[in-house]
Design a protein around this motif. Structure first.
Motif, PDB file in Angstrom:
ATOM      1  N   ALA A  24       0.872  -1.166   0.000  1.00 17.13           N
ATOM      2  CA  ALA A  24       0.000   0.000   0.000  1.00 17.13           C
ATOM      3  C   ALA A  24       0.913   1.221   0.000  1.00 17.13           C
ATOM      4  O   ALA A  24       2.116   1.095   0.273  1.00 17.13           O
ATOM      5  N   PRO A  25       0.385   2.394  -0.308  1.00 19.29           N
ATOM      6  CA  PRO A  25       1.257   3.576  -0.345  1.00 19.29           C
ATOM      7  C   PRO A  25       2.082   3.778   0.922  1.00 19.29           C
ATOM      8  O   PRO A  25       3.263   4.131   0.858  1.00 19.29           O
ATOM      9  N   PHE A  26       1.496   3.506   2.087  1.00 20.48           N
ATOM     10  CA  PHE A  26       2.232   3.760   3.334  1.00 20.48           C
ATOM     11  C   PHE A  26       3.254   2.671   3.655  1.00 20.48           C
ATOM     12  O   PHE A  26       4.080   2.840   4.546  1.00 20.48           O
ATOM     13  N   THR A  27       3.226   1.535   2.931  1.00 17.81           N
ATOM     14  CA  THR A  27       4.206   0.473   3.178  1.00 17.81           C
ATOM     15  C   THR A  27       5.412   0.572   2.253  1.00 17.81           C
ATOM     16  O   THR A  27       6.324  -0.242   2.353  1.00 17.81           O
ATOM     17  N   SER A  28       5.424   1.564   1.376  1.00 16.19           N
ATOM     18  CA  SER A  28       6.492   1.640   0.374  1.00 16.19           C
ATOM     19  C   SER A  28       7.682   2.488   0.819  1.00 16.19           C
ATOM     20  O   SER A  28       8.583   2.738   0.042  1.00 16.19           O
ATOM     21  N   VAL A  29       7.681   2.926   2.082  1.00 11.70           N
ATOM     22  CA  VAL A  29       8.801   3.715   2.592  1.00 11.70           C
ATOM     23  C   VAL A  29       9.938   2.794   3.004  1.00 11.70           C
ATOM     24  O   VAL A  29       9.771   1.583   3.109  1.00 11.70           O
ATOM     25  N   GLN A  30      11.107   3.381   3.251  1.00 14.62           N
ATOM     26  CA  GLN A  30      12.278   2.568   3.592  1.00 14.62           C
ATOM     27  C   GLN A  30      12.203   1.992   4.998  1.00 14.62           C
ATOM     28  O   GLN A  30      12.580   0.855   5.233  1.00 14.62           O
ATOM     29  N   ASP A  31      11.717   2.791   5.947  1.00 11.38           N
ATOM     30  CA  ASP A  31      11.651   2.313   7.331  1.00 11.38           C
ATOM     31  C   ASP A  31      10.665   1.146   7.445  1.00 11.38           C
ATOM     32  O   ASP A  31       9.644   1.130   6.755  1.00 11.38           O
ATOM     33  N   PRO A  32      10.946   0.186   8.319  1.00 10.00           N
ATOM     34  CA  PRO A  32       9.973  -0.888   8.542  1.00 10.00           C
ATOM     35  C   PRO A  32       8.650  -0.315   9.038  1.00 10.00           C
ATOM     36  O   PRO A  32       8.627   0.562   9.897  1.00 10.00           O
ATOM     37  N   ILE A  33       7.554  -0.800   8.483  1.00  4.46           N
ATOM     38  CA  ILE A  33       6.236  -0.353   8.898  1.00  4.46           C
ATOM     39  C   ILE A  33       5.688  -1.355   9.911  1.00  4.46           C
ATOM     40  O   ILE A  33       5.667  -2.554   9.661  1.00  4.46           O
ATOM     41  N   VAL A  34       5.263  -0.838  11.051  1.00  2.00           N
ATOM     42  CA  VAL A  34       4.673  -1.679  12.088  1.00  2.00           C
ATOM     43  C   VAL A  34       3.322  -1.083  12.450  1.00  2.00           C
ATOM     44  O   VAL A  34       3.205   0.128  12.656  1.00  2.00           O
ATOM     45  N   GLU A  35       2.323  -1.923  12.507  1.00  2.00           N
ATOM     46  CA  GLU A  35       0.982  -1.473  12.892  1.00  2.00           C
ATOM     47  C   GLU A  35       0.664  -1.922  14.309  1.00  2.00           C
ATOM     48  O   GLU A  35       1.225  -2.890  14.816  1.00  2.00           O
ATOM     49  N   ILE A  36      -0.244  -1.206  14.936  1.00  2.00           N
ATOM     50  CA  ILE A  36      -0.783  -1.614  16.217  1.00  2.00           C
ATOM     51  C   ILE A  36      -2.247  -1.971  16.009  1.00  2.00           C
ATOM     52  O   ILE A  36      -2.957  -1.304  15.244  1.00  2.00           O
ATOM     53  N   GLU A  67     -13.603  -2.402   1.593  1.00  2.00           N
ATOM     54  CA  GLU A  67     -12.338  -2.182   0.888  1.00  2.00           C
ATOM     55  C   GLU A  67     -11.620  -0.921   1.371  1.00  2.00           C
ATOM     56  O   GLU A  67     -10.406  -0.921   1.582  1.00  2.00           O
ATOM     57  N   ARG A  68     -12.352   0.158   1.569  1.00  2.00           N
ATOM     58  CA  ARG A  68     -11.717   1.421   1.937  1.00  2.00           C
ATOM     59  C   ARG A  68     -11.318   1.419   3.405  1.00  2.00           C
ATOM     60  O   ARG A  68     -12.101   1.039   4.288  1.00  2.00           O
ATOM     61  N   HIS A  69     -10.067   1.834   3.665  1.00  2.00           N
ATOM     62  CA  HIS A  69      -9.532   1.865   5.025  1.00  2.00           C
ATOM     63  C   HIS A  69      -9.000   3.258   5.367  1.00  2.00           C
ATOM     64  O   HIS A  69      -8.524   3.987   4.491  1.00  2.00           O
ATOM     65  N   VAL A  70      -9.087   3.585   6.644  1.00  2.00           N
ATOM     66  CA  VAL A  70      -8.471   4.802   7.159  1.00  2.00           C
ATOM     67  C   VAL A  70      -7.153   4.427   7.833  1.00  2.00           C
ATOM     68  O   VAL A  70      -7.016   3.334   8.385  1.00  2.00           O
ATOM     69  N   LEU A  71      -6.191   5.346   7.755  1.00  2.00           N
ATOM     70  CA  LEU A  71      -4.870   5.120   8.350  1.00  2.00           C
ATOM     71  C   LEU A  71      -4.595   6.184   9.398  1.00  2.00           C
ATOM     72  O   LEU A  71      -4.767   7.379   9.146  1.00  2.00           O
ATOM     73  N   TYR A  72      -4.168   5.736  10.575  1.00  2.00           N
ATOM     74  CA  TYR A  72      -3.755   6.637  11.650  1.00  2.00           C
ATOM     75  C   TYR A  72      -2.267   6.428  11.906  1.00  2.00           C
ATOM     76  O   TYR A  72      -1.747   5.326  11.718  1.00  2.00           O
ATOM     77  N   MET A  98      -3.179   9.091  18.158  1.00  2.00           N
ATOM     78  CA  MET A  98      -2.763   8.898  16.775  1.00  2.00           C
ATOM     79  C   MET A  98      -3.499   9.914  15.898  1.00  2.00           C
ATOM     80  O   MET A  98      -4.595  10.374  16.235  1.00  2.00           O
ATOM     81  N   THR A  99      -2.881  10.281  14.786  1.00  2.00           N
ATOM     82  CA  THR A  99      -3.449  11.305  13.920  1.00  2.00           C
ATOM     83  C   THR A  99      -3.854  10.714  12.580  1.00  2.00           C
ATOM     84  O   THR A  99      -3.248   9.754  12.093  1.00  2.00           O
ATOM     85  N   HIS A 100      -4.864  11.327  11.985  1.00  2.00           N
ATOM     86  CA  HIS A 100      -5.435  10.843  10.730  1.00  2.00           C
ATOM     87  C   HIS A 100      -5.377  11.943   9.679  1.00  2.00           C
ATOM     88  O   HIS A 100      -5.825  13.064   9.920  1.00  2.00           O
ATOM     89  N   ASP A 101      -4.807  11.606   8.525  1.00  2.00           N
ATOM     90  CA  ASP A 101      -4.816  12.488   7.362  1.00  2.00           C
ATOM     91  C   ASP A 101      -5.592  11.754   6.276  1.00  2.00           C
ATOM     92  O   ASP A 101      -5.170  10.678   5.831  1.00  2.00           O
ATOM     93  N   PRO A 102      -6.717  12.294   5.831  1.00  2.00           N
ATOM     94  CA  PRO A 102      -7.512  11.604   4.802  1.00  2.00           C
ATOM     95  C   PRO A 102      -6.716  11.244   3.553  1.00  2.00           C
ATOM     96  O   PRO A 102      -7.071  10.287   2.851  1.00  2.00           O
ATOM     97  N   ALA A 103      -5.635  11.971   3.307  1.00  2.00           N
ATOM     98  CA  ALA A 103      -4.804  11.660   2.139  1.00  2.00           C
ATOM     99  C   ALA A 103      -4.119  10.305   2.282  1.00  2.00           C
ATOM    100  O   ALA A 103      -3.659   9.731   1.281  1.00  2.00           O
ATOM    101  N   ASP A 104      -4.038   9.788   3.515  1.00  2.00           N
ATOM    102  CA  ASP A 104      -3.404   8.485   3.760  1.00  2.00           C
ATOM    103  C   ASP A 104      -4.368   7.312   3.566  1.00  2.00           C
ATOM    104  O   ASP A 104      -3.939   6.156   3.538  1.00  2.00           O
ATOM    105  N   ASP A 105      -5.659   7.576   3.490  1.00  2.00           N
ATOM    106  CA  ASP A 105      -6.633   6.489   3.387  1.00  2.00           C
ATOM    107  C   ASP A 105      -6.395   5.687   2.113  1.00  2.00           C
ATOM    108  O   ASP A 105      -5.909   6.221   1.103  1.00  2.00           O
ATOM    109  N   PHE A 106      -6.733   4.402   2.161  1.00  2.00           N
ATOM    110  CA  PHE A 106      -6.353   3.523   1.053  1.00  2.00           C
ATOM    111  C   PHE A 106      -7.355   2.393   0.878  1.00  2.00           C
ATOM    112  O   PHE A 106      -8.139   2.087   1.784  1.00  2.00           O
TER     113      PHE A 106
END
Length: 197
Positions: A91-103, A177-182, A157-165
């Motif tokens: 997903a767009p937020f998983t394509s960064v270099q740093d490891p992505i960890v969710e809670i 299908e549609r998810h919000v990201l915090y 945690m903060t939410h930016d609608p531009a991050d939703d996917f």
């Protein structure tokens, strides 16, 4: 990492611990509950739950963190899970270099409304930022899952609608299908922790 060396996290009311074989029965009941699984595409069969539990244990042994089984001493030996996880999809937020960890969390409905998810998740944030040295932790859910979104907000945690996917593991056009990201960054968490302390 051996199971007996995995970290156990404790809060005022909860124990977040490695999984036990005895957890399979209440975990299967949790995953078969239509109310608990409302914001997932389907409930899980017993076989799917066994597979999921085995994978959770493998990932925890490999990384030293994961979905911890949650125990409420004096109340219930297992009420669900809360923890940290590395998403395994693109997903767009998983394509960064740093490891992505969710809670995330999933608790039996008879234990909702008691603040357990928020309490356990706060301890997981502390562990992630202090012990694991993570720079950011994310959380995501369906647009319809307002209870979980409220937990994310209570955590700061903060939410930016531009991050939703659109979740790639949910069928195209599905109502979920549609998810919000915090998001929560370590420096923001540290400020909140200092203010709370």
């Amino acid at each position: 990492m051996q199971t007996d060396t995995l970290p156990t996290l404790k809060t005022e009311r909860l124990i977040l611990r490695p999984w036990r074989d005895a957890d399979i029965e209440p975990f299967a009941a949790l995953n078969a509950d239509l109310v608990v699984m409302e914001h997932f595409p389907a409930i899980q069969t017993r076989a799917e739950t066994e597979t999921a539990m085995a994978r959770i244990r493998q990932e925890m042994a490999k990384h030293g963190f994961g979905w911890w089984a949650v125990e409420v001493p004096g109340v219930a030996p297992f009420i669900g899970f809360i923890g940290l996880w590395a998403p395994n999809f693109d997903a767009p937020f998983t394509s960064v270099q740093d490891p992505i960890v969710e809670i995330g969390w999933r608790l039996a409905k008879e234990h909702w409304g008691k603040g357990y998810a928020t309490e356990g998740a706060r301890e997981c944030l502390r562990f992630g930022f202090q012990d694991l040295g993570l720079r950011e932790i994310v959380s995501f859910t369906t647009t319809t899952n307002t209870p979980s979104q409220k937990v994310m907000q209570r955590l700061g945690m903060t939410h930016d609608p531009a991050d939703d996917f659109d979740h790639p593991k949910v069928a195209r056009g599905h109502r979920l299908e549609r998810h919000v990201l915090y998001r929560m960054r370590r420096d923001n968490w540290a400020v909140r922790a200092d203010l709370a302390g």
